[in-house]
Design a protein around this motif. Structure first.
Motif, short mmCIF file in Angstrom:
data_model
loop_
_atom_site.label_atom_id
_atom_site.label_comp_id
_atom_site.label_asym_id
_atom_site.label_seq_id
_atom_site.Cartn_x
_atom_site.Cartn_y
_atom_site.Cartn_z
N CYS A 1 34.36 94.59 37.55
CA CYS A 1 35.66 95.12 37.98
C CYS A 1 36.21 94.24 39.10
O CYS A 1 35.47 93.49 39.74
CB CYS A 1 35.51 96.53 38.55
SG CYS A 1 34.82 97.75 37.44
N VAL A 2 37.50 94.37 39.32
CA VAL A 2 38.13 93.81 40.51
C VAL A 2 38.83 94.96 41.20
O VAL A 2 39.63 95.67 40.59
CB VAL A 2 39.13 92.68 40.17
CG1 VAL A 2 39.88 92.23 41.41
CG2 VAL A 2 38.41 91.51 39.53
N VAL A 3 38.50 95.17 42.47
CA VAL A 3 39.13 96.20 43.26
C VAL A 3 40.28 95.55 44.02
O VAL A 3 40.08 94.61 44.79
CB VAL A 3 38.14 96.85 44.25
CG1 VAL A 3 38.82 97.92 45.08
CG2 VAL A 3 36.93 97.42 43.50
N VAL A 4 41.50 96.04 43.77
CA VAL A 4 42.69 95.48 44.40
C VAL A 4 43.27 96.54 45.32
O VAL A 4 43.63 97.64 44.89
CB VAL A 4 43.74 95.06 43.34
CG1 VAL A 4 44.91 94.34 44.02
CG2 VAL A 4 43.12 94.17 42.28
N ASN A 5 43.35 96.21 46.60
CA ASN A 5 43.83 97.14 47.62
C ASN A 5 45.35 97.09 47.74
O ASN A 5 45.95 96.02 47.63
CB ASN A 5 43.18 96.80 48.96
CG ASN A 5 43.42 97.84 50.01
OD1 ASN A 5 44.53 98.01 50.50
ND2 ASN A 5 42.36 98.54 50.38
N ARG A 6 45.94 98.23 48.02
CA ARG A 6 47.39 98.35 48.17
C ARG A 6 47.94 97.42 49.25
O ARG A 6 49.10 97.00 49.19
CB ARG A 6 47.74 99.80 48.50
CG ARG A 6 49.19 100.01 48.77
CD ARG A 6 49.42 101.44 49.19
NE ARG A 6 50.83 101.61 49.54
CZ ARG A 6 51.36 102.77 49.74
NH1 ARG A 6 50.64 103.86 49.62
NH2 ARG A 6 52.62 102.88 50.06
N GLU A 7 47.14 97.11 50.24
CA GLU A 7 47.61 96.22 51.31
C GLU A 7 48.04 94.87 50.76
O GLU A 7 48.90 94.21 51.33
CB GLU A 7 46.55 96.07 52.39
CG GLU A 7 46.37 97.36 53.18
CD GLU A 7 45.37 97.22 54.31
OE1 GLU A 7 45.32 96.14 54.94
OE2 GLU A 7 44.64 98.18 54.56
N LEU A 8 47.45 94.45 49.63
CA LEU A 8 47.90 93.22 48.98
C LEU A 8 49.36 93.36 48.57
O LEU A 8 50.16 92.45 48.77
CB LEU A 8 47.03 92.88 47.77
CG LEU A 8 47.46 91.65 46.98
CD1 LEU A 8 47.37 90.38 47.82
CD2 LEU A 8 46.62 91.52 45.72
N ARG A 9 49.72 94.51 48.00
CA ARG A 9 51.10 94.75 47.57
C ARG A 9 52.04 94.73 48.77
O ARG A 9 53.14 94.18 48.70
CB ARG A 9 51.21 96.09 46.85
CG ARG A 9 52.62 96.34 46.32
CD ARG A 9 52.72 97.65 45.61
NE ARG A 9 52.60 98.71 46.61
CZ ARG A 9 52.33 99.96 46.31
NH1 ARG A 9 52.12 100.33 45.07
NH2 ARG A 9 52.27 100.86 47.25
N ASP A 10 51.61 95.33 49.89
CA ASP A 10 52.44 95.35 51.09
C ASP A 10 52.63 93.95 51.67
O ASP A 10 53.70 93.61 52.16
CB ASP A 10 51.83 96.28 52.14
CG ASP A 10 51.74 97.73 51.68
OD1 ASP A 10 52.49 98.11 50.74
OD2 ASP A 10 50.92 98.47 52.23
N PHE A 11 51.58 93.12 51.61
CA PHE A 11 51.61 91.78 52.17
C PHE A 11 52.35 90.80 51.26
O PHE A 11 53.17 90.01 51.73
CB PHE A 11 50.18 91.28 52.41
CG PHE A 11 50.09 89.90 52.99
CD1 PHE A 11 50.31 89.69 54.34
CD2 PHE A 11 49.78 88.81 52.19
CE1 PHE A 11 50.23 88.41 54.88
CE2 PHE A 11 49.69 87.54 52.72
CZ PHE A 11 49.92 87.34 54.06
N GLU A 12 52.06 90.87 49.95
CA GLU A 12 52.67 89.94 48.99
C GLU A 12 52.83 90.64 47.63
O GLU A 12 51.92 90.63 46.81
CB GLU A 12 51.81 88.69 48.85
CG GLU A 12 52.38 87.66 47.90
CD GLU A 12 53.82 87.30 48.19
OE1 GLU A 12 54.68 87.61 47.36
OE2 GLU A 12 54.09 86.71 49.27
N PRO A 13 53.98 91.27 47.42
CA PRO A 13 54.21 92.01 46.17
C PRO A 13 54.00 91.18 44.91
O PRO A 13 53.53 91.71 43.89
CB PRO A 13 55.67 92.48 46.29
CG PRO A 13 55.97 92.47 47.75
CD PRO A 13 55.12 91.36 48.33
#
Length: 110
Positions: free
Chosen positions: A64-76
């Protein structure tokens, strides 16, 4: 579809029809592409480790790859890349939260 309130998504290495996704190192490759997206932005040497916002792992024997929402906030666009990778490859996606393992207590002798 990923809800806009998701804190983390788990991109699972299982296709919608239940097959194991190939190549076998897909999770490490995806996380490697995202390595420069991190708190404080890219740093010297940041290409040598994974971003805390996009981490490969194995859960119940499934890559799996766990993708955190903070990535979306930093770089959509980076978030969209991960979500579209899953969609384009027919991978299962779950909204969840990765809970750290509880610390183990030292054994005492009686």
């Amino acid at each position: 579809m990923v809800s806009p309130n998701a804190k983390e998504i788990f991109i699972q290495g299982i296709t919608q029809d239940g097959r194991t996704f190939r190549p076998s190192d897909w999770a490490e490759r995806l996380a490697g592409v995202m390595c420069s997206f991190r708190p404080g932005g890219p740093q010297p040497g940041s290409h040598l480790n994974y971003s805390p916002w996009c981490v490969p792992t194995v859960i119940n024997g499934i890559k799996c790859v766990v993708v955190n929402r903070e990535l979306r906030d930093f770089e959509p666009m980076a978030w969209d890349f991960c979500v579209n990778f899953a969609k384009d490859n027919g991978l299962q996606v779950a909204e969840a939260c990765l809970v750290p393992d509880a610390p183990t207590l030292p054994k005492t002798s009686a």
